[in-house]
Design a protein around this motif. Structure first.
Motif, PDB file in Angstrom:
ATOM      1  N   TYR A   1     -21.547   2.279   2.842  1.00 46.89           N
ATOM      2  CA  TYR A   1     -20.212   2.432   2.283  1.00 46.89           C
ATOM      3  C   TYR A   1     -20.011   3.818   1.668  1.00 46.89           C
ATOM      4  CZ  TYR A   1     -15.787   0.303   1.050  1.00 46.89           C
ATOM      5  OH  TYR A   1     -14.454  -0.003   1.006  1.00 46.89           O
ATOM      6  N   LEU A   2     -21.099   4.566   1.505  1.00 48.22           N
ATOM      7  CA  LEU A   2     -20.977   5.946   1.055  1.00 48.22           C
ATOM      8  C   LEU A   2     -20.050   6.729   1.986  1.00 48.22           C
ATOM      9  CD1 LEU A   2     -21.853   8.444  -0.615  1.00 48.22           C
ATOM     10  CD2 LEU A   2     -23.853   8.606   0.888  1.00 48.22           C
ATOM     11  N   GLY A   3     -20.122   6.398   3.274  1.00 47.29           N
ATOM     12  CA  GLY A   3     -19.278   7.082   4.250  1.00 47.29           C
ATOM     13  C   GLY A   3     -17.799   6.928   3.972  1.00 47.29           C
ATOM     14  N   PHE A   4     -17.413   5.805   3.371  1.00 47.98           N
ATOM     15  CA  PHE A   4     -16.009   5.566   3.014  1.00 47.98           C
ATOM     16  C   PHE A   4     -15.500   6.665   2.101  1.00 47.98           C
ATOM     17  CE2 PHE A   4     -12.951   3.859  -0.043  1.00 47.98           C
ATOM     18  CZ  PHE A   4     -12.025   3.226   0.767  1.00 47.98           C
ATOM     19  N   TRP A   5     -16.315   7.064   1.125  1.00 43.37           N
ATOM     20  CA  TRP A   5     -15.891   8.053   0.134  1.00 43.37           C
ATOM     21  C   TRP A   5     -15.993   9.469   0.672  1.00 43.37           C
ATOM     22  CZ3 TRP A   5     -13.293   5.805  -3.479  1.00 43.37           C
ATOM     23  CH2 TRP A   5     -13.605   4.480  -3.825  1.00 43.37           C
ATOM     24  N   ILE A   6     -17.058   9.781   1.402  1.00 47.69           N
ATOM     25  CA  ILE A   6     -17.222  11.133   1.933  1.00 47.69           C
ATOM     26  C   ILE A   6     -16.123  11.460   2.933  1.00 47.69           C
ATOM     27  CG2 ILE A   6     -18.732  12.660   3.246  1.00 47.69           C
ATOM     28  CD1 ILE A   6     -21.103  11.053   2.225  1.00 47.69           C
ATOM     29  N   LEU A   7     -15.803  10.506   3.802  1.00 42.90           N
ATOM     30  CA  LEU A   7     -14.868  10.769   4.891  1.00 42.90           C
ATOM     31  C   LEU A   7     -13.439  10.965   4.423  1.00 42.90           C
ATOM     32  CD1 LEU A   7     -14.685   9.346   8.384  1.00 42.90           C
ATOM     33  CD2 LEU A   7     -12.748   8.823   6.916  1.00 42.90           C
TER      34      LEU A   7
ATOM     35  N   THR B   1      -8.361  15.958   5.731  1.00 42.48           N
ATOM     36  CA  THR B   1      -8.886  14.598   5.880  1.00 42.48           C
ATOM     37  C   THR B   1      -9.110  14.337   7.362  1.00 42.48           C
ATOM     38  OG1 THR B   1      -8.557  12.245   5.396  1.00 42.48           O
ATOM     39  CG2 THR B   1      -6.608  13.496   6.025  1.00 42.48           C
ATOM     40  N   VAL B   2      -9.947  13.371   7.659  1.00 43.31           N
ATOM     41  CA  VAL B   2     -10.195  12.985   9.049  1.00 43.31           C
ATOM     42  C   VAL B   2     -10.157  11.461   9.159  1.00 43.31           C
ATOM     43  CG1 VAL B   2     -11.611  15.006   9.567  1.00 43.31           C
ATOM     44  CG2 VAL B   2     -12.705  12.943   8.719  1.00 43.31           C
ATOM     45  N   SER B   3     -10.084  10.985  10.382  1.00 42.49           N
ATOM     46  CA  SER B   3     -10.136   9.549  10.638  1.00 42.49           C
ATOM     47  C   SER B   3     -11.442   9.199  11.344  1.00 42.49           C
ATOM     48  CB  SER B   3      -8.950   9.104  11.503  1.00 42.49           C
ATOM     49  OG  SER B   3      -7.746   9.132  10.770  1.00 42.49           O
ATOM     50  N   TYR B   4     -11.841   7.952  11.188  1.00 39.91           N
ATOM     51  CA  TYR B   4     -13.054   7.441  11.839  1.00 39.91           C
ATOM     52  C   TYR B   4     -12.651   6.609  13.051  1.00 39.91           C
ATOM     53  CZ  TYR B   4     -17.037   4.315  12.623  1.00 39.91           C
ATOM     54  OH  TYR B   4     -18.053   3.574  13.180  1.00 39.91           O
ATOM     55  N   TYR B   5     -13.109   7.021  14.234  1.00 34.14           N
ATOM     56  CA  TYR B   5     -12.771   6.317  15.464  1.00 34.14           C
ATOM     57  C   TYR B   5     -14.012   5.735  16.144  1.00 34.14           C
ATOM     58  CZ  TYR B   5      -8.225   8.654  15.050  1.00 34.14           C
ATOM     59  OH  TYR B   5      -6.994   9.089  14.611  1.00 34.14           O
ATOM     60  N   GLY B   6     -14.961   5.299  15.335  1.00 33.29           N
ATOM     61  CA  GLY B   6     -16.159   4.678  15.885  1.00 33.29           C
ATOM     62  C   GLY B   6     -15.975   3.178  16.042  1.00 33.29           C
ATOM     63  N   SER B   7     -16.739   2.398  15.304  1.00 31.71           N
ATOM     64  CA  SER B   7     -16.708   0.943  15.414  1.00 31.71           C
ATOM     65  C   SER B   7     -15.393   0.360  14.882  1.00 31.71           C
ATOM     66  CB  SER B   7     -17.883   0.336  14.639  1.00 31.71           C
ATOM     67  OG  SER B   7     -17.705  -1.053  14.449  1.00 31.71           O
ATOM     68  N   GLN B   8     -14.704  -0.393  15.720  1.00 31.34           N
ATOM     69  CA  GLN B   8     -13.474  -1.052  15.272  1.00 31.34           C
ATOM     70  C   GLN B   8     -13.786  -2.095  14.207  1.00 31.34           C
ATOM     71  OE1 GLN B   8     -11.025  -2.555  18.446  1.00 31.34           O
ATOM     72  NE2 GLN B   8      -9.611  -3.611  17.074  1.00 31.34           N
ATOM     73  N   LEU B   9     -14.945  -2.759  14.330  1.00 32.27           N
ATOM     74  CA  LEU B   9     -15.348  -3.741  13.335  1.00 32.27           C
ATOM     75  C   LEU B   9     -15.523  -3.083  11.969  1.00 32.27           C
ATOM     76  CD1 LEU B   9     -16.324  -6.532  12.421  1.00 32.27           C
ATOM     77  CD2 LEU B   9     -18.623  -5.897  13.224  1.00 32.27           C
TER      78      LEU B   9
END
Length: 255
Positions: A151-157, A174-182
């Motif tokens: 969940y660290l990734g939530f804050w860094i991203l 800012t950027v978006s995460y387009y990896g795992s939909q889950l």
């Protein structure tokens, strides 16, 4: 959950008690952080002088506080300590702000005191043993990246600054995460952070449709496709690890 409730169009008389209840099950002050108005100001003024999210929270992940911690082990040690003691740091910040200018901070202070009282009641009546209280404390800490939890990734991203050194004026705040939909669903699609800032009132479960509806606005942007890769990059970096909202690229006045 407080983040989602803050952006929802739900009736305030229902939103407030739900947000307070959710936050009271954690030692982290999400009710006062999200519901009192500070986060709304962040959306209106991201990266400017009026945006205090860096000072309130994101300074934790910009860099480690001492050169002896500027290594992978030290980085994990720092973010783990910060995750555990964040409630204390937030309390200190609140009372300091109230001391110097209580009128400007009276709404946040009222939310904080209310939240502190209800959190105390929850821990007193529903945590009869040390283990149950420890479970809630560690749950909050892991949600902030304790021991490099994913969940660290939530804050860094959220406000990672991505710079094209050939064209620094085109840096993304800012950027978006387009990896795992889950993984996006488990984070209420907040990791689609470009879309979130574009249309923060869209229901979280429909945010992913924005890129399909208007691909011309999103397909050419920088993005992240690996949360674990992002965390590994942060841990193994040296010096300044992130630039919140590209403040140091543009300068706050130009962000």
């Amino acid at each position: 959950l407080n983040h989602i409730l803050m952006h929802s169009t739900m009736n305030r008389s229902l939103k407030m008690p739900l947000a307070l209840l959710a936050s009271s099950c954690s030692p982290l002050p999400w009710f006062s952080y999200y519901i009192a108005g500070g986060h709304e100001r962040h959306h209106k003024n991201a990266g400017t002088e009026s945006d205090i999210d860096r000072e309130a929270l994101f300074w934790i992940w910009e860099k480690v506080p001492h050169e002896k911690l500027d290594n992978p082990f030290g980085a994990v040690l720092w973010l783990s300590a910060a995750a555990l003691f964040l409630p204390v740091a937030y309390m200190y910040s609140m009372f300091t702000c109230a001391y110097y200018n209580w009128k400007a901070n009276k709404v946040e202070m009222a939310h904080f005191l209310t939240e502190s009282a209800t959190t105390t009641l929850v821990f007193w009546y529903f945590c009869p043993s040390l283990s149950s209280a420890l479970y809630l404390v560690l749950s909050g800490a892991f949600s902030m990246g304790f021991l490099a939890h994913p969940y660290l990734g939530f804050w860094i991203l959220q406000h990672l600054c991505v710079v094209d050194h050939k064209a620094p004026s085109e840096a993304q705040p800012t950027v978006s995460y387009y990896g795992s939909q889950l993984w996006n669903y488990l984070n209420y699609n907040i990791l689609l952070h470009v879309e979130h800032h574009d249309f923060s009132r869209i229901p979280w479960h429909k945010a992913h449709r924005l890129r399909d509806i208007a691909p011309e606005f999103y397909t050419d942007l920088k993005y992240c496709d690996s949360i674990l890769g992002l965390i590994s990059f942060w841990i193994n970096s040296k010096g300044k690890r992130m630039d919140f909202c590209c403040e140091h690229v543009f300068g706050k006045e130009h962000a």
